[in-house]
Design a protein around this motif. Structure first.
Motif, PDB file in Angstrom:
ATOM      1  N   LYS A  20       0.848  -1.392   0.015  1.00 36.77           N
ATOM      2  CA  LYS A  20      -0.092   0.270  -0.217  1.00 36.77           C
ATOM      3  C   LYS A  20       1.226   1.277   0.012  1.00 36.77           C
ATOM      4  CE  LYS A  20      -3.605  -1.856   2.345  1.00 36.77           C
ATOM      5  NZ  LYS A  20      -5.225  -1.947   3.728  1.00 36.77           N
ATOM      6  N   GLN A  21       1.817   1.169   0.812  1.00 32.49           N
ATOM      7  CA  GLN A  21       2.849   2.911   0.686  1.00 32.49           C
ATOM      8  C   GLN A  21       2.907   2.699  -0.075  1.00 32.49           C
ATOM      9  OE1 GLN A  21       5.304   1.759   3.834  1.00 32.49           O
ATOM     10  NE2 GLN A  21       3.968   1.755   5.511  1.00 32.49           N
ATOM     11  N   GLN A  22       3.681   1.331  -1.475  1.00 33.62           N
ATOM     12  CA  GLN A  22       4.832   1.824  -1.855  1.00 33.62           C
ATOM     13  C   GLN A  22       3.873   2.095  -3.482  1.00 33.62           C
ATOM     14  OE1 GLN A  22       7.235  -1.554  -3.252  1.00 33.62           O
ATOM     15  NE2 GLN A  22       8.725  -0.675  -1.653  1.00 33.62           N
ATOM     16  N   LEU A  23       2.716   2.052  -3.401  1.00 29.47           N
ATOM     17  CA  LEU A  23       1.390   1.800  -4.590  1.00 29.47           C
ATOM     18  C   LEU A  23       1.319   3.683  -4.243  1.00 29.47           C
ATOM     19  CD1 LEU A  23      -1.106   1.620  -6.155  1.00 29.47           C
ATOM     20  CD2 LEU A  23      -2.492   0.743  -4.231  1.00 29.47           C
ATOM     21  N   MET A  24       0.871   4.159  -2.851  1.00 32.38           N
ATOM     22  CA  MET A  24       0.488   5.617  -2.918  1.00 32.38           C
ATOM     23  C   MET A  24       2.248   6.339  -3.467  1.00 32.38           C
ATOM     24  SD  MET A  24      -1.599   5.468  -1.956  1.00 32.38           S
ATOM     25  CE  MET A  24      -2.315   7.250  -1.244  1.00 32.38           C
ATOM     26  N   LEU A  25       3.706   5.589  -3.771  1.00 25.19           N
ATOM     27  CA  LEU A  25       4.435   6.519  -3.598  1.00 25.19           C
ATOM     28  C   LEU A  25       4.395   6.422  -4.931  1.00 25.19           C
ATOM     29  CD1 LEU A  25       6.870   7.595  -2.390  1.00 25.19           C
ATOM     30  CD2 LEU A  25       8.582   5.217  -3.056  1.00 25.19           C
ATOM     31  N   VAL A  27       1.451   6.084  -6.733  1.00 29.34           N
ATOM     32  CA  VAL A  27       0.387   7.588  -7.310  1.00 29.34           C
ATOM     33  C   VAL A  27       1.040   9.196  -7.342  1.00 29.34           C
ATOM     34  CG1 VAL A  27      -1.786   8.095  -6.730  1.00 29.34           C
ATOM     35  CG2 VAL A  27      -1.053   5.503  -7.489  1.00 29.34           C
ATOM     36  N   GLY A  28       1.641   8.663  -5.931  1.00 38.73           N
ATOM     37  CA  GLY A  28       1.939  10.470  -5.305  1.00 38.73           C
ATOM     38  C   GLY A  28       3.174  10.953  -5.998  1.00 38.73           C
TER      39      GLY A  28
END
Length: 135
Positions: A20-25, A27-28
């Motif tokens: 989830k953290q890497q997906l958010m990174l 997308v960000g």
């Protein structure tokens, strides 16, 4: 003391949290690129390049993972690093995490992180129009 058979490890939760953290990174990062391009400080073709090379890099990692499982010809690590340095590091990050590929070799991981740094420094240079004194 014996562990209860009902007790579960925290590793799957940690892994899912990391995903989830890497997906958010990811997308960000792409959102920031779009924002910078919308402000006129970056060419839209560069945004498109990052999206394209990210997808290609993910697919190359997936192909390499499949080849590793089938004991077939592998993609050279230098090729994977070249794709990352050219802007595919987000796709590489996602592939490493979601496919669980190329996550054990510390030398590979170190080289990967160096490619990210070089790519981001190049991107900063492009955003600045070659004038880094404004930062």
């Amino acid at each position: 003391m014996k562990k209860s058979p009902l007790r579960r490890s925290n590793k799957p939760v940690d892994f899912q949290q990391k995903q989830k953290q890497q997906l958010m990174l990811a997308v960000g990062f792409y959102a920031v690129l779009v924002l910078i391009a919308a402000m006129g400080n970056l060419s839209w073709s560069i945004v498109g390049w990052y999206a394209l090379i990210g997808a290609v890099t993910y697919l190359v990692y997936a192909k390499d993972k499949h080849a590793a499982q089938q004991a077939k010809w592998r993609t050279p690590e230098a090729t994977l690093h070249l794709l990352s340095i050219l802007g595919g590091w987000v796709g590489a990050m996602m592939a490493q995490n979601y496919l669980r590929h190329k996550t054990k070799k510390s030398e590979f991981r170190l080289a990967y992180y160096l490619t990210v740094l070089v790519n981001l420094a190049t991107l900063l240079y492009l955003i600045s129009g070659g004038d880094l004194s404004q930062f």
